[in-house]
Write a protein that holds these residues in place. Structure first.
Motif, PDB file in Angstrom:
ATOM      1  N   PRO A  93      33.401  29.779  36.210  1.00  0.00           N
ATOM      2  CA  PRO A  93      33.551  30.958  35.359  1.00  0.00           C
ATOM      3  C   PRO A  93      34.919  31.603  35.563  1.00  0.00           C
ATOM      4  CG  PRO A  93      32.225  31.486  37.288  1.00  0.00           C
ATOM      5  CD  PRO A  93      32.552  30.029  37.381  1.00  0.00           C
ATOM      6  N   VAL A  94      35.557  31.996  34.462  1.00  0.00           N
ATOM      7  CA  VAL A  94      36.891  32.602  34.519  1.00  0.00           C
ATOM      8  C   VAL A  94      36.850  33.954  33.795  1.00  0.00           C
ATOM      9  CG1 VAL A  94      39.334  32.351  33.922  1.00  0.00           C
ATOM     10  CG2 VAL A  94      37.984  30.327  34.554  1.00  0.00           C
ATOM     11  N   GLY A  95      37.329  34.993  34.463  1.00  0.00           N
ATOM     12  CA  GLY A  95      37.354  36.319  33.870  1.00  0.00           C
ATOM     13  C   GLY A  95      36.151  37.165  34.216  1.00  0.00           C
ATOM     14  N   TYR A  96      35.342  36.698  35.181  1.00  0.00           N
ATOM     15  CA  TYR A  96      34.167  37.435  35.636  1.00  0.00           C
ATOM     16  C   TYR A  96      34.426  37.863  37.083  1.00  0.00           C
ATOM     17  CZ  TYR A  96      32.066  35.161  31.590  1.00  0.00           C
ATOM     18  OH  TYR A  96      31.799  34.717  30.319  1.00  0.00           O
ATOM     19  N   TYR A  97      34.536  39.168  37.325  1.00  0.00           N
ATOM     20  CA  TYR A  97      35.018  39.662  38.608  1.00  0.00           C
ATOM     21  C   TYR A  97      33.878  40.121  39.516  1.00  0.00           C
ATOM     22  CZ  TYR A  97      39.523  39.375  36.342  1.00  0.00           C
ATOM     23  OH  TYR A  97      40.631  38.908  35.695  1.00  0.00           O
ATOM     24  N   LEU A  98      33.803  39.500  40.679  1.00  0.00           N
ATOM     25  CA  LEU A  98      32.795  39.884  41.650  1.00  0.00           C
ATOM     26  C   LEU A  98      33.061  41.280  42.195  1.00  0.00           C
ATOM     27  CD1 LEU A  98      32.463  36.770  41.506  1.00  0.00           C
ATOM     28  CD2 LEU A  98      31.882  36.823  43.937  1.00  0.00           C
ATOM     29  N   SER A  99      34.314  41.717  42.161  1.00  0.00           N
ATOM     30  CA  SER A  99      34.670  43.040  42.687  1.00  0.00           C
ATOM     31  C   SER A  99      34.529  44.143  41.647  1.00  0.00           C
ATOM     32  CB  SER A  99      36.111  43.015  43.208  1.00  0.00           C
ATOM     33  OG  SER A  99      37.022  42.670  42.170  1.00  0.00           O
ATOM     34  N   GLU A 100      33.951  43.841  40.491  1.00  0.00           N
ATOM     35  CA  GLU A 100      33.705  44.848  39.460  1.00  0.00           C
ATOM     36  C   GLU A 100      32.876  45.999  40.038  1.00  0.00           C
ATOM     37  OE1 GLU A 100      33.793  47.084  36.651  1.00  0.00           O
ATOM     38  OE2 GLU A 100      34.470  45.142  35.848  1.00  0.00           O
ATOM     39  N   THR A 101      33.329  47.231  39.808  1.00  0.00           N
ATOM     40  CA  THR A 101      32.645  48.401  40.372  1.00  0.00           C
ATOM     41  C   THR A 101      31.884  49.234  39.340  1.00  0.00           C
ATOM     42  OG1 THR A 101      34.634  49.765  40.124  1.00  0.00           O
ATOM     43  CG2 THR A 101      34.353  48.600  42.221  1.00  0.00           C
ATOM     44  N   ARG A 102      32.195  49.053  38.059  1.00  0.00           N
ATOM     45  CA  ARG A 102      31.502  49.827  37.029  1.00  0.00           C
ATOM     46  C   ARG A 102      30.067  49.320  36.906  1.00  0.00           C
ATOM     47  NH1 ARG A 102      35.682  48.630  32.364  1.00  0.00           N
ATOM     48  NH2 ARG A 102      35.469  46.615  33.441  1.00  0.00           N
ATOM     49  N   GLU A 103      29.106  50.202  37.007  1.00  0.00           N
ATOM     50  CA  GLU A 103      27.711  49.809  37.175  1.00  0.00           C
ATOM     51  C   GLU A 103      27.204  48.897  36.057  1.00  0.00           C
ATOM     52  OE1 GLU A 103      23.332  51.902  37.794  1.00  0.00           O
ATOM     53  OE2 GLU A 103      25.158  53.100  37.978  1.00  0.00           O
ATOM     54  N   VAL A 104      27.430  49.276  34.806  1.00  0.00           N
ATOM     55  CA  VAL A 104      26.911  48.485  33.687  1.00  0.00           C
ATOM     56  C   VAL A 104      27.620  47.137  33.613  1.00  0.00           C
ATOM     57  CG1 VAL A 104      26.674  48.369  31.179  1.00  0.00           C
ATOM     58  CG2 VAL A 104      26.207  50.518  32.370  1.00  0.00           C
ATOM     59  N   GLU A 105      28.948  47.149  33.717  1.00  0.00           N
ATOM     60  CA  GLU A 105      29.704  45.897  33.653  1.00  0.00           C
ATOM     61  C   GLU A 105      29.341  44.985  34.814  1.00  0.00           C
ATOM     62  OE1 GLU A 105      31.786  44.568  31.384  1.00  0.00           O
ATOM     63  OE2 GLU A 105      31.113  46.219  30.125  1.00  0.00           O
ATOM     64  N   ARG A 106      29.152  45.565  35.980  1.00  0.00           N
ATOM     65  CA  ARG A 106      28.810  44.774  37.156  1.00  0.00           C
ATOM     66  C   ARG A 106      27.452  44.094  36.971  1.00  0.00           C
ATOM     67  NH1 ARG A 106      30.047  43.766  42.223  1.00  0.00           N
ATOM     68  NH2 ARG A 106      28.414  43.524  43.787  1.00  0.00           N
ATOM     69  N   ALA A 107      26.495  44.822  36.442  1.00  0.00           N
ATOM     70  CA  ALA A 107      25.160  44.251  36.227  1.00  0.00           C
ATOM     71  C   ALA A 107      25.227  43.071  35.253  1.00  0.00           C
ATOM     72  CB  ALA A 107      24.212  45.324  35.711  1.00  0.00           C
ATOM     73  N   LYS A 108      25.997  43.233  34.182  1.00  0.00           N
ATOM     74  CA  LYS A 108      26.141  42.151  33.207  1.00  0.00           C
ATOM     75  C   LYS A 108      26.823  40.935  33.832  1.00  0.00           C
ATOM     76  CE  LYS A 108      26.490  45.103  29.075  1.00  0.00           C
ATOM     77  NZ  LYS A 108      27.409  45.549  27.984  1.00  0.00           N
ATOM     78  N   THR A 109      27.882  41.204  34.598  1.00  0.00           N
ATOM     79  CA  THR A 109      28.626  40.111  35.230  1.00  0.00           C
ATOM     80  C   THR A 109      27.758  39.337  36.207  1.00  0.00           C
ATOM     81  OG1 THR A 109      30.762  41.229  34.988  1.00  0.00           O
ATOM     82  CG2 THR A 109      30.585  39.574  36.728  1.00  0.00           C
ATOM     83  N   LEU A 110      27.047  40.052  37.066  1.00  0.00           N
ATOM     84  CA  LEU A 110      26.222  39.384  38.065  1.00  0.00           C
ATOM     85  C   LEU A 110      25.060  38.624  37.430  1.00  0.00           C
ATOM     86  CD1 LEU A 110      26.131  41.859  41.075  1.00  0.00           C
ATOM     87  CD2 LEU A 110      27.326  39.679  40.877  1.00  0.00           C
ATOM     88  N   ASP A 111      24.501  39.177  36.381  1.00  0.00           N
ATOM     89  CA  ASP A 111      23.428  38.468  35.684  1.00  0.00           C
ATOM     90  C   ASP A 111      23.948  37.138  35.138  1.00  0.00           C
ATOM     91  OD1 ASP A 111      20.731  38.332  34.240  1.00  0.00           O
ATOM     92  OD2 ASP A 111      22.143  38.222  32.564  1.00  0.00           O
ATOM     93  N   PHE A 112      25.125  37.171  34.528  1.00  0.00           N
ATOM     94  CA  PHE A 112      25.715  35.949  33.969  1.00  0.00           C
ATOM     95  C   PHE A 112      26.020  34.945  35.075  1.00  0.00           C
ATOM     96  CE2 PHE A 112      29.125  33.349  32.172  1.00  0.00           C
ATOM     97  CZ  PHE A 112      28.626  33.070  30.914  1.00  0.00           C
TER      98      PHE A 112
END
Length: 237
Positions: free
Chosen positions: A50-69
């Motif tokens: 995966p490219v462009g998906y950041y494990l260090s994302e801190t914004r709650e909604v974006e982080r939840a979407k990223t981790l789910d993906f």
């Protein structure tokens, strides 16, 4: 993203492929699932990148979407999920909440599959990053050159503890800018330093998966033909 035809062609030339999914290009779980099924059908090893998906994302909604993906990708991964090194938004080493988010996500994903960390964000500092976060490493030789480093010196200077962790190698050439500003992911030529660096790496570790990351389709086969004899020579020596 590989097509079914690309996978069939790869089967006769290499033992492993990478299924890359780019956030900015709208990659989907369905795309990956289709290609995973095809790899399994023809018995081909694969990693998911995966490219462009950041494990260090801190914004709650974006982080939840990223981790789910990413968790859904991890559930489909066979050999590994290949992710990038990361830093703070201001370009420094991970710290504070950014480090905590990265580590938590890395631990969750690592509980599902092997997670291999590639040098992409800050290659000049990558040995620090690998030493702190990596159990598995993907060495990108092209990114070493793109960062302004001599890849042959870089490979020769890697400590044995790092070499042991390198499960995969990305190979491509840094060869001048395209219209979009990128300067790597070109095909190899016989005299390039990237090819010399791959040869030197294989002298130190023979069992890593070698993955070509080439943008131009017409350069893929030429690159494979350059790599194959080196792999055979070094792995049989």
């Amino acid at each position: 993203m590989l097509s079914n035809g690309d996978i069939d062609a790869a089967l006769s030339n290499c033992g492993i492929v990478q299924i890359s999914v780019f956030r900015e290009w709208g990659g989907t779980i369905e795309d990956v699932s289709r290609l995973v099924a095809r790899c399994k059908e023809i018995g081909l090893r694969y990693v998911i990148h995966p490219v462009g998906y950041y494990l260090s994302e801190t914004r709650e909604v974006e982080r939840a979407k990223t981790l789910d993906f990413l968790c859904r990708l991890a559930a489909m991964s066979a050999d590994a999920l290949v992710i990038h090194d990361e830093g703070t938004p201001w370009g420094g080493r991970l710290e504070g909440i950014f480090e905590r988010c990265y580590v938590r996500a890395l631990e969750e994903l690592s509980g599902m599959c092997r997670v291999s960390i590639e040098n992409a964000h800050n290659t000049p500092d990558i040995k620090w990053f690998w030493g702190r976060y990596s159990n598995s490493i993907t060495l990108d030789i092209g990114h070493v050159e793109a960062a302004g480093l001599d890849s042959l010196d870089f490979v020769n200077g890697l400590e044995d503890e790092i070499i042991k962790k390198i499960d995969f190698v990305h190979i491509h050439k840094c060869n001048g800018k395209r219209a979009d500003g990128s300067n790597d992911h070109w095909g190899l030529d016989a005299g390039c330093r990237e090819l010399q660096s791959l040869r030197q790496f294989l002298k130190r570790k023979k069992d890593s998966g070698i993955i070509c990351e080439i943008v131009e389709n017409d350069q893929i086969m030429t690159t494979l033909k350059l790599i194959e004899p080196i792999m055979m020579e070094e792995r049989c020596s």
